[in-house]
Motif scaffolding. Structure first.
Motif, mmCIF file in Angstrom:
data_model
loop_
_atom_site.group_PDB
_atom_site.id
_atom_site.type_symbol
_atom_site.label_atom_id
_atom_site.label_comp_id
_atom_site.label_asym_id
_atom_site.label_seq_id
_atom_site.Cartn_x
_atom_site.Cartn_y
_atom_site.Cartn_z
ATOM 1 N N ARG A 199 0.832 -1.204 0.000
ATOM 2 C CA ARG A 199 0.000 0.000 0.000
ATOM 3 C C ARG A 199 0.869 1.258 0.000
ATOM 4 O O ARG A 199 0.566 2.234 -0.692
ATOM 5 N N VAL A 200 1.951 1.233 0.766
ATOM 6 C CA VAL A 200 2.871 2.370 0.790
ATOM 7 C C VAL A 200 3.498 2.574 -0.587
ATOM 8 O O VAL A 200 3.570 3.707 -1.096
ATOM 9 N N HIS A 202 2.321 1.620 -3.438
ATOM 10 C CA HIS A 202 1.270 2.062 -4.363
ATOM 11 C C HIS A 202 1.036 3.555 -4.236
ATOM 12 O O HIS A 202 0.930 4.273 -5.242
ATOM 13 N N GLU A 203 0.971 4.038 -3.006
ATOM 14 C CA GLU A 203 0.747 5.468 -2.783
ATOM 15 C C GLU A 203 1.904 6.294 -3.328
ATOM 16 O O GLU A 203 1.700 7.362 -3.903
ATOM 17 N N ARG A 204 3.114 5.786 -3.162
ATOM 18 C CA ARG A 204 4.287 6.512 -3.655
ATOM 19 C C ARG A 204 4.342 6.549 -5.178
ATOM 20 O O ARG A 204 4.929 7.461 -5.758
ATOM 21 N N GLN A 206 1.819 6.809 -7.214
ATOM 22 C CA GLN A 206 0.766 7.613 -7.827
ATOM 23 C C GLN A 206 1.285 9.006 -8.159
ATOM 24 O O GLN A 206 2.021 9.612 -7.387
ATOM 25 N N LYS A 208 1.634 12.822 -8.357
ATOM 26 C CA LYS A 208 1.216 13.870 -7.426
ATOM 27 C C LYS A 208 0.931 15.147 -8.181
ATOM 28 O O LYS A 208 1.641 15.507 -9.127
#
Length: 215
Positions: A199-200, A202-204, A206, A208
């Motif tokens: 999840r970390v 994946h968030e990174r 994306q 910005k």
């Protein structure tokens, strides 16, 4: 999601592919009508329409092998669904994890799905942690405790560095595999699912939004 966006066939059905949200493995294919899709959206678990019985059916309603819905997508023609789920048990009525276990063609040297491998590794280590089979190396690590596990992670990380510094690809792949294994043992000891790490990442990954510059 607006169900009215979808195109159902002349029988009022839409084919639905069920996919494991963690490994992306295709588990099964079934049909939904508008009512079963709405019940899926309402309950957060998959419901389908049985063409043979001509009725709705709740996946796992009898067996307990429910599928917790994580995401629902539809294709460019809006006439096929893909639903990512977290399964509570086998998807197939034969008791297998997936309905797609029969191989018609298999090319040698085919790419191994990394998600499947990491999930299997995590599950195997979790089973070792629960059962603690005598003589298993993983059991030995858990019995020795956190200090031993951390020592092995450090040692394997150093071996990876040396192999990379020596430009030894063959050695590097073995040492990298050892590092990943010991890292998974550490995550199990810390009760931290690999999904949290994913999840970390994946968030990174994306994109910005850039902040508007002040004039």
């Amino acid at each position: 999601m607006n169900v009215d966006q979808l195109t159902f066939n002349s029988q009022g059905l839409i084919p639905t592919v069920i996919q494991d949200a963690n490994t992306l493995e295709v588990l099964m294919v079934a049909f939904m009508n508008k009512e079963s899709l709405e019940k899926t959206l309402q309950t957060g678990e998959t419901w389908f329409y049985s063409r043979s019985r001509e009725e709705l059916w709740h996946k796992g309603g009898t067996s307990g092998n429910v599928q917790a819905v994580q995401e629902i997508r539809f294709d460019c023609d809006a006439d096929t669904l893909v639903i990512k789920v977290v399964p509570a048990g086998p998807a197939c009525h034969l008791g297998t994890r997936s309905c797609f276990t029969n191989i018609l063609f298999h090319k040698q040297g085919v790419i191994v799905p990394i998600g499947d491998v990491l999930t299997q590794l995590e599950n195997t280590i979790a089973a070792r942690f629960k059962e603690m089979p005598e003589g298993a190396y993983t059991t030995y690590l858990f019995e020795k405790g956190i200090d031993k596990i951390l020592k092995k992670v450090g040692e394997e990380a150093a071996e990876v560095i040396i192999a990379a510094k020596n430009r030894d690809a063959e050695e590097l792949k073995w040492e990298a595999a050892d590092l990943l294994y010991h890292l998974f043992v550490l995550l199990q000891e810390q009760d931290l699912p690999i999904q949290e790490v994913a999840r970390v990442l994946h968030e990174r990954s994306q994109p910005k939004e850039e902040k508007a510059s002040e004039e």
